[in-house]
Write a protein that holds these residues in place. Sequence first.
Motif, PDB file in Angstrom:
ATOM      1  N   ASN A 207       0.965  -1.100   0.103  1.00 23.13           N
ATOM      2  CA  ASN A 207       0.028  -0.156  -0.013  1.00 23.13           C
ATOM      3  C   ASN A 207       0.942   1.249   0.004  1.00 23.13           C
ATOM      4  O   ASN A 207       0.678   2.074   0.627  1.00 23.13           O
ATOM      5  CB  ASN A 207      -0.768  -0.145   1.319  1.00 23.13           C
ATOM      6  N   THR A 345      -3.560   3.002   6.803  1.00 18.75           N
ATOM      7  CA  THR A 345      -3.774   2.058   5.843  1.00 18.75           C
ATOM      8  C   THR A 345      -2.666   2.106   4.938  1.00 18.75           C
ATOM      9  O   THR A 345      -2.608   1.339   3.848  1.00 18.75           O
ATOM     10  CB  THR A 345      -4.913   2.137   5.307  1.00 18.75           C
ATOM     11  N   PHE A 367      -4.520  -3.753  -2.226  1.00 22.73           N
ATOM     12  CA  PHE A 367      -4.775  -4.165  -0.943  1.00 22.73           C
ATOM     13  C   PHE A 367      -6.192  -3.716  -0.498  1.00 22.73           C
ATOM     14  O   PHE A 367      -6.777  -4.273   0.509  1.00 22.73           O
ATOM     15  CB  PHE A 367      -3.653  -3.167   0.168  1.00 22.73           C
ATOM     16  N   LEU A 375     -13.831 -11.409   3.620  1.00 20.71           N
ATOM     17  CA  LEU A 375     -14.896 -11.644   4.300  1.00 20.71           C
ATOM     18  C   LEU A 375     -15.724 -12.883   3.103  1.00 20.71           C
ATOM     19  O   LEU A 375     -16.551 -13.671   3.770  1.00 20.71           O
ATOM     20  CB  LEU A 375     -15.874 -10.243   3.912  1.00 20.71           C
ATOM     21  N   LEU A 379     -17.232 -16.275   4.086  1.00 24.14           N
ATOM     22  CA  LEU A 379     -18.667 -16.820   3.983  1.00 24.14           C
ATOM     23  C   LEU A 379     -18.535 -18.036   3.169  1.00 24.14           C
ATOM     24  O   LEU A 379     -19.645 -19.080   3.483  1.00 24.14           O
ATOM     25  CB  LEU A 379     -19.266 -15.648   3.320  1.00 24.14           C
ATOM     26  N   PHE A 492     -28.783 -27.268  15.602  1.00 24.79           N
ATOM     27  CA  PHE A 492     -27.821 -26.576  16.618  1.00 24.79           C
ATOM     28  C   PHE A 492     -28.413 -25.083  16.909  1.00 24.79           C
ATOM     29  O   PHE A 492     -28.675 -24.380  17.961  1.00 24.79           O
ATOM     30  CB  PHE A 492     -26.459 -26.285  16.180  1.00 24.79           C
ATOM     31  N   LEU A 493     -29.144 -24.523  15.729  1.00 18.08           N
ATOM     32  CA  LEU A 493     -29.569 -23.108  15.900  1.00 18.08           C
ATOM     33  C   LEU A 493     -30.897 -23.425  16.857  1.00 18.08           C
ATOM     34  O   LEU A 493     -31.335 -22.313  17.142  1.00 18.08           O
ATOM     35  CB  LEU A 493     -29.983 -22.483  14.470  1.00 18.08           C
ATOM     36  N   HIS A 494     -31.705 -24.410  16.807  1.00 17.69           N
ATOM     37  CA  HIS A 494     -32.958 -24.567  17.436  1.00 17.69           C
ATOM     38  C   HIS A 494     -32.972 -25.294  18.791  1.00 17.69           C
ATOM     39  O   HIS A 494     -33.819 -25.453  19.333  1.00 17.69           O
ATOM     40  CB  HIS A 494     -33.909 -25.106  16.469  1.00 17.69           C
ATOM     41  N   GLN A 495     -31.477 -25.588  18.954  1.00 20.49           N
ATOM     42  CA  GLN A 495     -31.423 -26.225  20.271  1.00 20.49           C
ATOM     43  C   GLN A 495     -30.751 -25.313  21.377  1.00 20.49           C
ATOM     44  O   GLN A 495     -30.004 -24.198  20.879  1.00 20.49           O
ATOM     45  CB  GLN A 495     -30.672 -27.364  20.303  1.00 20.49           C
ATOM     46  N   SER A 496     -31.210 -25.364  22.667  1.00 20.77           N
ATOM     47  CA  SER A 496     -30.458 -24.442  23.460  1.00 20.77           C
ATOM     48  C   SER A 496     -28.922 -24.840  23.664  1.00 20.77           C
ATOM     49  O   SER A 496     -28.634 -25.994  23.430  1.00 20.77           O
ATOM     50  CB  SER A 496     -31.049 -24.637  25.167  1.00 20.77           C
ATOM     51  N   PRO A 497     -27.999 -23.871  24.180  1.00 20.23           N
ATOM     52  CA  PRO A 497     -26.795 -24.391  24.073  1.00 20.23           C
ATOM     53  C   PRO A 497     -26.301 -25.279  25.050  1.00 20.23           C
ATOM     54  O   PRO A 497     -25.306 -25.924  24.826  1.00 20.23           O
ATOM     55  CB  PRO A 497     -26.174 -22.946  24.682  1.00 20.23           C
TER      56      PRO A 497
ATOM     57  N   LEU B 493     -29.646 -20.045  28.613  1.00 19.99           N
ATOM     58  CA  LEU B 493     -28.864 -21.140  28.575  1.00 19.99           C
ATOM     59  C   LEU B 493     -29.652 -22.310  27.876  1.00 19.99           C
ATOM     60  O   LEU B 493     -29.219 -23.281  27.310  1.00 19.99           O
ATOM     61  CB  LEU B 493     -28.121 -21.461  29.694  1.00 19.99           C
ATOM     62  N   HIS B 494     -31.077 -22.313  28.201  1.00 22.11           N
ATOM     63  CA  HIS B 494     -31.851 -23.348  27.804  1.00 22.11           C
ATOM     64  C   HIS B 494     -32.801 -22.956  26.693  1.00 22.11           C
ATOM     65  O   HIS B 494     -33.627 -23.579  26.519  1.00 22.11           O
ATOM     66  CB  HIS B 494     -32.885 -23.483  29.230  1.00 22.11           C
ATOM     67  N   GLN B 495     -32.500 -21.872  26.187  1.00 15.80           N
ATOM     68  CA  GLN B 495     -33.203 -21.629  24.647  1.00 15.80           C
ATOM     69  C   GLN B 495     -32.168 -21.850  23.745  1.00 15.80           C
ATOM     70  O   GLN B 495     -31.171 -21.654  23.857  1.00 15.80           O
ATOM     71  CB  GLN B 495     -33.850 -20.265  25.079  1.00 15.80           C
ATOM     72  N   SER B 496     -32.844 -22.043  22.580  1.00 21.05           N
ATOM     73  CA  SER B 496     -31.983 -22.025  21.412  1.00 21.05           C
ATOM     74  C   SER B 496     -31.777 -20.713  20.760  1.00 21.05           C
ATOM     75  O   SER B 496     -32.291 -19.569  21.182  1.00 21.05           O
ATOM     76  CB  SER B 496     -32.834 -22.585  20.211  1.00 21.05           C
ATOM     77  N   PRO B 497     -30.513 -20.411  20.349  1.00 23.08           N
ATOM     78  CA  PRO B 497     -30.117 -19.184  19.806  1.00 23.08           C
ATOM     79  C   PRO B 497     -30.886 -18.414  18.937  1.00 23.08           C
ATOM     80  O   PRO B 497     -31.091 -17.096  19.244  1.00 23.08           O
ATOM     81  CB  PRO B 497     -28.789 -19.594  19.138  1.00 23.08           C
ATOM     82  N   THR B 498     -31.874 -19.074  18.316  1.00 27.26           N
ATOM     83  CA  THR B 498     -32.859 -18.325  17.343  1.00 27.26           C
ATOM     84  C   THR B 498     -34.023 -17.768  18.165  1.00 27.26           C
ATOM     85  O   THR B 498     -34.540 -17.014  17.727  1.00 27.26           O
ATOM     86  CB  THR B 498     -33.231 -18.966  16.197  1.00 27.26           C
ATOM     87  N   TYR B 673      -9.512  -1.369  11.753  1.00 29.64           N
ATOM     88  CA  TYR B 673      -8.204  -1.593  10.830  1.00 29.64           C
ATOM     89  C   TYR B 673      -7.803  -0.177  10.312  1.00 29.64           C
ATOM     90  O   TYR B 673      -6.605   0.254  10.037  1.00 29.64           O
ATOM     91  CB  TYR B 673      -8.337  -2.496   9.677  1.00 29.64           C
TER      92      TYR B 673
END
Lengths: 834, 834
Positions: A207, A345, A367, A375, A379, A492-497, B493-498, B673
């Motif tokens: 740069n 930069t 650059f 990005l 993705l 995973f997205l629809h389960q709790s952590p 913690l007991h809910q899904s992320p969505t 940045y």
Amino acid sequence: MATLGDIGVSAFINIVGAITFLLAFAFLRIQPVNDRVYFPKWYLSGQRTSPRRGSGNFVGKFVNLNCWTYFTFLNWMPQALRMTEAEIINHAGLDSAAFLRIYILGLKIFIPMTILALLILIPVNVSSGTLFFLKKELVLSDIDRLSISNVRPKSIRFFYHIGLEYLFTFWVCYILYKEYNYVASMRLKFLASQRRHAEQFTVVVRNIPIVSGRSISDTVDQYFKRNHPNEYLFHQAVYNANKFARLVRQRDRVQNWLDYYQLKYERHPNKKPTTKPGCLGLCGKRVDAIEYYKRQIKAVDKRMTLEQEKILTDSKSLLPVAFVSFSSRWGAAVCAQTTQSKNPTLWLTNWAPEPRDIYWRNLAIPFVSLSIRKLVISLSVFALVFFYMIPIAFVQSLANLEGLERVAPFLRPVIELKFIKSFLQGFLPGLALKIFLYILPAVLMIMSKIEGHIALSTLERRTAAKYYYFMLVNVFLGSIVTGTAFQQLHAFLHQSPTQIPRNIGETIPSKATFFITYIMVDGWAAIAGEILRFKPLVIFHLKNMFLVKTERDREKATHPGSVDFPETLPSLQLYFLLGIVYAVVTPILLPFILVFFAFAYLVYRHQIINVYDQQYESAAAFWPHVHSRIIASLLISQLLLMGLLSTKKAANSTPFLVALPILTLSFHKYCKYRFEPAFRKYPLEEAMEKDELDKTTEPDINLKSYLADAYLHPIFRSFEEQHESVKVRVDKQETHTAAAPSASEISSPSPPHDISSSSPPHNVHHVPSQYAYYQSSPPQYSYSSNSPPNYVYQSTSPPHYSYHNEEPQPHYMYHNEDPPPHYGSHYGYHNQEL
Amino acid sequence: MATLGDIGVSAFINIVGAITFLLAFAFLRIQPVNDRVYFPKWYLSGQRTSPRRGSGNFVGKFVNLNCWTYFTFLNWMPQALRMTEAEIINHAGLDSAAFLRIYILGLKIFIPMTILALLILIPVNVSSGTLFFLKKELVLSDIDRLSISNVRPKSIRFFYHIGLEYLFTFWVCYILYKEYNYVASMRLKFLASQRRHAEQFTVVVRNIPIVSGRSISDTVDQYFKRNHPNEYLFHQAVYNANKFARLVRQRDRVQNWLDYYQLKYERHPNKKPTTKPGCLGLCGKRVDAIEYYKRQIKAVDKRMTLEQEKILTDSKSLLPVAFVSFSSRWGAAVCAQTTQSKNPTLWLTNWAPEPRDIYWRNLAIPFVSLSIRKLVISLSVFALVFFYMIPIAFVQSLANLEGLERVAPFLRPVIELKFIKSFLQGFLPGLALKIFLYILPAVLMIMSKIEGHIALSTLERRTAAKYYYFMLVNVFLGSIVTGTAFQQLHAFLHQSPTQIPRNIGETIPSKATFFITYIMVDGWAAIAGEILRFKPLVIFHLKNMFLVKTERDREKATHPGSVDFPETLPSLQLYFLLGIVYAVVTPILLPFILVFFAFAYLVYRHQIINVYDQQYESAAAFWPHVHSRIIASLLISQLLLMGLLSTKKAANSTPFLVALPILTLSFHKYCKYRFEPAFRKYPLEEAMEKDELDKTTEPDINLKSYLADAYLHPIFRSFEEQHESVKVRVDKQETHTAAAPSASEISSPSPPHDISSSSPPHNVHHVPSQYAYYQSSPPQYSYSSNSPPNYVYQSTSPPHYSYHNEEPQPHYMYHNEDPPPHYGSHYGYHNQEL
């Protein structure tokens, strides 16, 4: 689910398979005809130039007739172990030595873990016996009796598992710490013991702002003279030579044909070779081949001259990138680590990778687009990891027989044939997936290239990271949780952590048999295949039969390759993950992993000594990644054990595990802060020490001439070198008498002599000896540093290459004894206007 | 839920309250007796030394008798706006100016957003009218009719909201970018225009290895002479003076009493003051006060001498920390930004904070414990944020009347009294929470101190971050989701992320009225309270009445304080969050935020000009945090809108929002940045420029003497200064004639003269003028830089202070005209063995 017996059968089959491979290897490697496939490293290092022969007759040239050697077919193993680590570093570089240490790390971690886990957990699990009593109702495998599944819910015995998880975590962390420390000091020692290298004095600047009415070179010169007045030496501009590179490749091709016909003509002087100039040499009028290719070369040379003129005169081909060299390592270290400009930069400085390591094409990327590229690629990697099954399923649905018939009804008579039908039905659906998995590493590498990293080592590390994510999601999680990665993501997205580790943890013990089989098939067999080098062997012989026209082609055909980090590192890390996760869950899996690590260690040691030739030297820069992935494995195992125990209703024991991830993370943070700078930065203390050492040992070195064209685009280099072959040859004679014998005598270990140990060393030829010098001592890049500098490079005027393309060099003809010089010879161009 | 009418009533009450506060302020500020509370900055800068008087009589000294001034009670507002930004930077520093820019940023963001949202969304929401028709069945507030709740599920109208969310995001990002750019250039300009400062040449080095048989000073000297041979100047060792600091405080106290009695004796020479030496001056034999305190001082001085001897001779009191100074800014910039040692945990270099900014106590923390401290504190903050209700609930349960009676049955007769009972019942449960919230910032500050940051500015930023997390969880989420933070955490913690954004998003519109009230009560009222300075006012008068014994005490009593960043920044960021979240959900909330920003801007401008005196200058180092928190607000608003829309079954429109968080995050990365290095690092280009400017303008400056004791522990300094008051006084005279008039004439703006604009400027006294010089030009720290250096400090031998404590200085007596010198005078100690 498989019983212990099934596993035994599977193991037996795999062991027999591996032994067959080893036998085949033992048989093939001692055949002289395969020598270039199994010992290419010794050819490169110049200690062998032709296959060793058992007896002097004609057959002996191809087949080994010495019977005795057939009985000692496993003696490559002690040979592989004979070299010390220091010798390996000398012989193959630090990267290879550090790579081997990963296997040692695996052995160190898993040997005590295996012993402890088998001694303690197997009795605990077996005697606890819920499954034992339930046997009549449920069909459960014998493996499960040895696993944690066999322990009654709410049992107090889970404290054994928790205790061992703590113990194992501490053990792994302890070993990791020790290894990190060791590798870091190895790296520092390696860097400290290195001789003078261009990259120690050089910084890559990106740069560079374009000031109207002034050339980039002027801008750079002025800027660094102003801000680093004491240390700035000169800089090398970078040209966009992508088009020129195409022309060089074209010239190479033509030159190769010319060599081929000249060789042919020499052997049969009475028959003038002819060729057809049309497409693929098939159509067109028949002409004299040698004349034709000489004319072709002349034409290409003309275009190259024009293109080169254009590159050197057109300011647009000058990229806003430069390699800036300093008069001391201290100056370079300072410049690489500091912010230069008020606008953060602009004028971005970084250590220059070593010249072999640079991926030139990416230097041309502006650059500004880098962040967008990053990005987009992140993705895409996410999509690739989670949704790769969608296009494959689509292709598979097309590849169904019904689908095929619907799309192309005219094919029906063919498809309906019984043989073809059964073949297609068995083959088609898997084909798309197989092809995808085969090209996956290449795809990931292309993605990394798009990201715009400028060093090959970085590219490989980034590819390895991507491949690891893919394996983690699609091999590890994908085998445990049913359904595609996409379905998992959705779940995973629809389960709790808290539910996720519970679900995964619950299924984990039942998948142990699958992973044992996986380790045997993917691990053991792959390693046995690795040593057999079946693909390179076949390709070498095919090429030798059909393609090899000149000796140069043979050189090319036996390119040894290098350790495939982007594929090897992730699979290694997967085995670490499996071992750590199953250590307390199903400890019977551990011995299989141990066998893998021990076997792979032997095999890769052999390969590194005899086969591979690393393309670059990053001084173990991948170690922090290895370290952090093993830490990640620890975390995953802890989370999954917590989930597993919570389904076992061990509510009174699970909370004891909560501290572990926190401790592990703290350990990781500590290690990161303690060791990682040693892999990322070059301390000033070190730089100063080496500078002073240089000052006392070589006070009158002309650094400017030494660095002059270290960072010349290799395209210009390879072109020059061909045109200056006479000169190069003379230089080499000189260099050889000065350096090569001493180097090969002192530091390069001798190759294994198992055919005829009395055969004399083969380093009688000049150029390969020089190669030996190059390989066995730290790389040099500029051969004639001992010869007086006969050119001075000035940074402000672009170099101007005057070369003689009026007539092709008649000396340019290769004999078996004299492989062509390549990589880093003496360029001998004459700078005008100095 | 409140109707529009309720909101109106609430707004009316709050506006009346605010106006009352403003009237009170307008009345109180023009009373001469309050002058030191409302204009302390002008006292500090020396442009006022006594209250301005309307008329000359005795009453006029305390009460303003000029009637006209009572009618112009709002004229502080135009006055506050009169100063330009450049003048504010000169007058109060860049931190204050950048702080005001946050309010401007808020106005710039929210004015167009308010107009657009009200014009577009209100009609869309009202006309859509589901709630309108459901009115009979559901009790819904009028506010809800104006919000997104009023739009029918699956309506096409949601595209208005999505479109506006896009528009608002782009607008916020655009403004954020512009402001970041502006503040960054402001910072660079400020740094570039700064005069020579000690911290520009100085680097703080931590974790100096202790070499046995060699002093730390020697180690440092040798190391830097070796690794920075051209640039290293000298270093200052750091002593562990925490015990000495206690003694200094004790001496101060005794000295103050002595002054008090001497003053008393002067006024009534016929009455010799006496005191009782026992506890709190209440018991013991009555003795002559002056004699007694003189003896006391002698005793303390002796102990201080001993302690000082001990510090200077005992090697244990020397900390492995040093301030290393370089001969150029370039050298310091290089050293601060590079890795020094091969062992990356040793010789850690960083920019030295400016001397005022250093939190000396934390320099004594051994570096090894820092990572443990950080871990412990992050766990505690997490616990504090999520579980703070547990101890409070426990205390509340204790504070129940029944609990109290059970614990202490003997109190029953008292508690059963009706009056006390009702008081306790109403008061007790809330008390614990109130106390907790009141001491929370102090607790967070203590936590930050434990973390071990060595600069006050860093401490304040870290405290602000912790407070922000607390507010985000407990005010924002805590108000939306019912239940305590602990229950929320459990639910999360007991809910899904969505599911989480969906749950929160669904409740968001219904909480708009609550937040409107919150903005009015917490925002408007707090700002009105801020300008009234009720607490400092009361404390000042109380102190004046009871505690102030000497003029020095009065100085202390009127300490102006500084902008309370740790509390102000997080609440500001909360308002940004509220505005951005509700912009498309319930746009009627926006005007209330606008009023807050406009009003707060005016008030803080006034306060910064007239009241606050910043303790340090970090050159807007907090801006990156402000920026990233607003980005976080954007992300939160996008997630919540997605959740909200998904509950509205707007499945066809929700996916359009997915791109927004990705774009926002990329924008954030880009900004980080692009601009953040300007706030973290000092570019070499800049350093070189300033070095060269110095060389041309002041070629013969003795930098060593200039920097000599810039980083002396302030404890040594304040002690020395008292003992050398004669000398200091002389020096000041000189300095004043040289510097002060010019400085106050040129760069310091004049204070508002609204009582008697003809009153002459009051800067006739020497020491305050010097203060003016100090305030209106960049700070200097070392007063006598223009006077010839009469001492040379050598870094290898610790400084040895010889002071005369044989007899207390009879000159040391304060008059109204001559406040005691403090902070940075001339020390005048004599170094032995130079």
